[in-house]
Design an enzyme around this catalytic site. Structure first.
Site, PDB file in Angstrom:
ATOM      1  N   ASP A   1       0.829  -1.214   0.000  1.00 34.77           N
ATOM      2  CA  ASP A   1       0.000   0.000   0.000  1.00 34.77           C
ATOM      3  C   ASP A   1       0.860   1.259   0.000  1.00 34.77           C
ATOM      4  O   ASP A   1       2.057   1.216   0.311  1.00 34.77           O
ATOM      5  CB  ASP A   1      -0.963   0.008   1.200  1.00 34.77           C
ATOM      6  CG  ASP A   1      -0.253   0.032   2.550  1.00 34.77           C
ATOM      7  OD1 ASP A   1       0.803  -0.610   2.687  1.00 34.77           O
ATOM      8  OD2 ASP A   1      -0.747   0.709   3.475  1.00 34.77           O
TER       9      ASP A   1
ATOM     10  N   GLU B   1       0.259  -1.247   5.791  1.00 33.39           N
ATOM     11  CA  GLU B   1       1.335  -0.723   6.636  1.00 33.39           C
ATOM     12  C   GLU B   1       1.175   0.767   6.899  1.00 33.39           C
ATOM     13  O   GLU B   1       1.450   1.265   7.991  1.00 33.39           O
ATOM     14  CB  GLU B   1       2.693  -0.999   5.986  1.00 33.39           C
ATOM     15  CG  GLU B   1       3.892  -0.802   6.915  1.00 33.39           C
ATOM     16  CD  GLU B   1       4.362   0.633   7.061  1.00 33.39           C
ATOM     17  OE1 GLU B   1       5.035   0.935   8.064  1.00 33.39           O
ATOM     18  OE2 GLU B   1       4.062   1.475   6.193  1.00 33.39           O
TER      19      GLU B   1
END
Ligand SMILES: [Zn+2]
Length: 403
Positions: free
Chosen positions: A103, A164
Site C-alpha cells: 500500500d 502498513e
C-alpha cells in the site's frame, strides 16, 4: 575499495537492473492507497505472479478485522486488502523473514499518480521508494539467492501486507505469526537518508479514541443536572499533557462532539497519539492512562470508553539485532558501500517484528526520499545496489553466520 571475492561476484551477477526497474515502474503505476481495495487486489495478483518465480507456495491471506470509532462514538469495521504470503522451504532449520508493504499513502483520487524522470538516475513516482522499489529489491535478491548454492541451506517466508501505512492493524496478527521461529528478518522500507543510512532504534506508536458519555441538560434551566462530556474530554487532555515526558511524547489531536450552545453536551470523542521510546515508557503510560480515565469518570460523573492502544511497540536494538546491523555494514563495505545508521521517531513493521524477539533491519529498500509527498523519488541505481547488498547478507546468513 576491497575486491569482491569470486563467490560474491557470481552471486550478484544475475541481478538485473533493467528488470528491477521495470517491476518497480509497473507496480508504481497501480494505485494502492490503503483504502483502494480494487487497486490492492490488482497489485496482490500482480505480486503473486512475480513471487511465483521463487520455489514455494504463494497465497493471499484475508485481513484481520479492524474496527474504528466514528465521530458519533459508534464502532464500525474498516475494510482492508488481502496480504501476500510466500513460504519457501518451511522445513529448513534456519528460516528468515522478508517483509514489505504494497500500500501507499496516496488515495485513488490523489493528484499524484504518474511517474516522471528528475534526472538520469532519479525517478519521481508514487510508492517508488516507499516501497515498491523495495519489493523489487528483495524479490531480485531472493532470485539471485535461488540461483546460488546457498539456497538449500535456508528457508524463508515473504510477507507483503496491504495496510502498513495505516499502522498494520489488519496484518499485525499475521506479522506476529510469521515472525515466530525466524532467525532474522529484513524489511524493505527505503533507507532513512538518501545516502543509504539505515534506521536503527525506533520509538513506538499508539493511537487512541476515547468516547466520553455524559448527560445532557438545559444550559439555563437545569445545568446542574448535566454532565458535560466536552469538559471531561478537556480534563483528560490536560491530564495527558501532564503524563507527557521525554520518554513518551503525547499528542492530543482532536475532540469531536458537543451540542448546541444551550445544551450541556453529553457526547465527545477524544483522539490522541503517543510515541513511547521504550517498552517501559509504554507500559507506564498504559497504567497512567487507566487511572486518568478512572479519576475523570469519578470527578465528572461521565463514562469513558477506550478504543485503540499501542500498535507499534518501541524497537530497541538488542545484541543480536546489532550483529545484524554489523553484518549489513560489513557486506556493504565489501561492495564499496558505506552503510551507517541512526535512530528515528518513525515506526514501521520492523517494530512489530522486533517485539517478537526477532533481529530485524527494516530499511533495506532503495535509496530515495521525500516519501509521503508528491516529490517522492527513488534513486534508480540503488535498485541493483541494494539487491546486491541483500543477496550478500542473506548468503552470509545461509552460510551459518551467527547473530
Ligand atoms: Zn513504507
Amino acid at each position: 575499495m576491497k575486491q569482491l571475492d569470486a563467490q560474491s561476484e557470481a552471486l550478484i551477477a544475475p541481478i538485473d537492473q533493467a528488470a528491477m526497474l521495470a517491476d518497480a515502474q509497473a507496480w508504481s503505476a497501480i494505485n494502492t492507497g490503503t483504502a483502494n481495495l480494487d487497486g490492492l487486489a490488482r497489485m496482490a495478483a500482480t505480486l503473486a505472479d512475480a513471487f511465483s518465480a521463487l520455489p514455494g507456495d504463494v497465497e493471499l491471506v484475508d485481513p484481520a478485522p479492524v474496527s474504528a470509532i466514528a465521530a458519533d462514538g459508534t464502532e464500525f469495521e474498516k475494510p482492508h486488502g488481502q496480504h501476500l504470503v510466500a513460504r519457501i522451504r518451511p522445513d529448513a532449520e534456519r528460516r528468515l523473514l522478508f517483509t514489505g508493504h504494497m500500500d501507499t499513502v496516496f488515495p485513488k483520487d490523489h493528484s499524484f499518480q504518474e511517474q516522471s524522470w528528475i534526472d538520469d538516475d532519479t525517478l519521481n513516482g508514487p510508492g517508488l521508494a516507499d516501497m515498491k522499489g523495495g519489493i523489487a529489491v528483495f524479490l531480485h535478491a531472493l532470485k539471485a539467492i535461488e540461483q546460488s548454492d546457498a539456497a538449500g541451506k535456508i528457508g524463508y517466508d515473504v510477507l507483503i501486507n496491504s495496510d502498513e501505512e495505516t499502522g498494520s492493524l489488519a496484518s499485525a496478527p499475521l506479522i506476529e505469526q510469521m515472525a515466530q521461529g525466524k532467525y532474522a528478518a529484513l524489511t524493505y522500507e527505503p533507507s532513512a537518508l538518501p545516502d543509504g543510512t539505515l534506521a536503527h532504534a525506533r520509538g513506538g506508536s499508539g493511537n487512541y479514541s476515547l468516547t466520553i458519555t455524559g448527560k445532557s441538560a438545559h444550559a439555563g434551566r437545569n445545568p446542574q443536572d448535566g454532565r458535560n462530556a466536552i469538559v471531561a474530554a478537556a480534563a483528560i487532555v490536560l491530564g495527558l499533557k501532564q503524563l507527557q515526558s521525554e520518554e513518551c511524547p503525547i499528542n492530543p489531536a482532536k475532540i469531536e462532539g458537543g451540542a448546541a450552545n444551550n445544551v450541556v453536551p453529553d457526547h465527545a470523542v477524544l483522539r490522541f497519539n503517543i510515541r513511547p521510546k521504550s517498552p517501559d515508557a509504554a507500559s507506564q503510560f498504559e497504567a497512567a492512562l487507566a487511572s486518568l480515565i478512572g479519576d475523570t469518570q469519578q470527578a465528572h460523573e461521565v463514562s469513558v470508553h477506550r478504543h485503540g492502544g499501542i500498535s507499534r511497540p518501541p524497537k530497541p536494538v538488542d545484541r543480536k539485532a546489532q550483529r545484524l546491523f554489523d553484518l549489513v555494514r560489513d557486506c556493504g563495505a565489501s561492495l564499496g558501500q558505506t552503510i551507517g545508521w541512526q535512530s528515528t521517531g518513525g515506526v514501521c513493521d520492523g517494530n512489530n517484528i522486533a517485539s517478537c524477539g526477532v533481529p530485524v533491519v527494516d530499511t533495506m529498500g532503495v535509496r530515495g526520499g521525500a516519501i509521503h509527498s508528491p516529490d517522492e523519488y527513488m534513486i534508480v541505481s540503488s535498485l541493483r545496489e541494494r539487491a546486491a547488498l541483500s543477496a550478500l547478507v542473506i548468503h552470509r546468513l545461509a552460510s551459518g553466520e551467527e547473530l
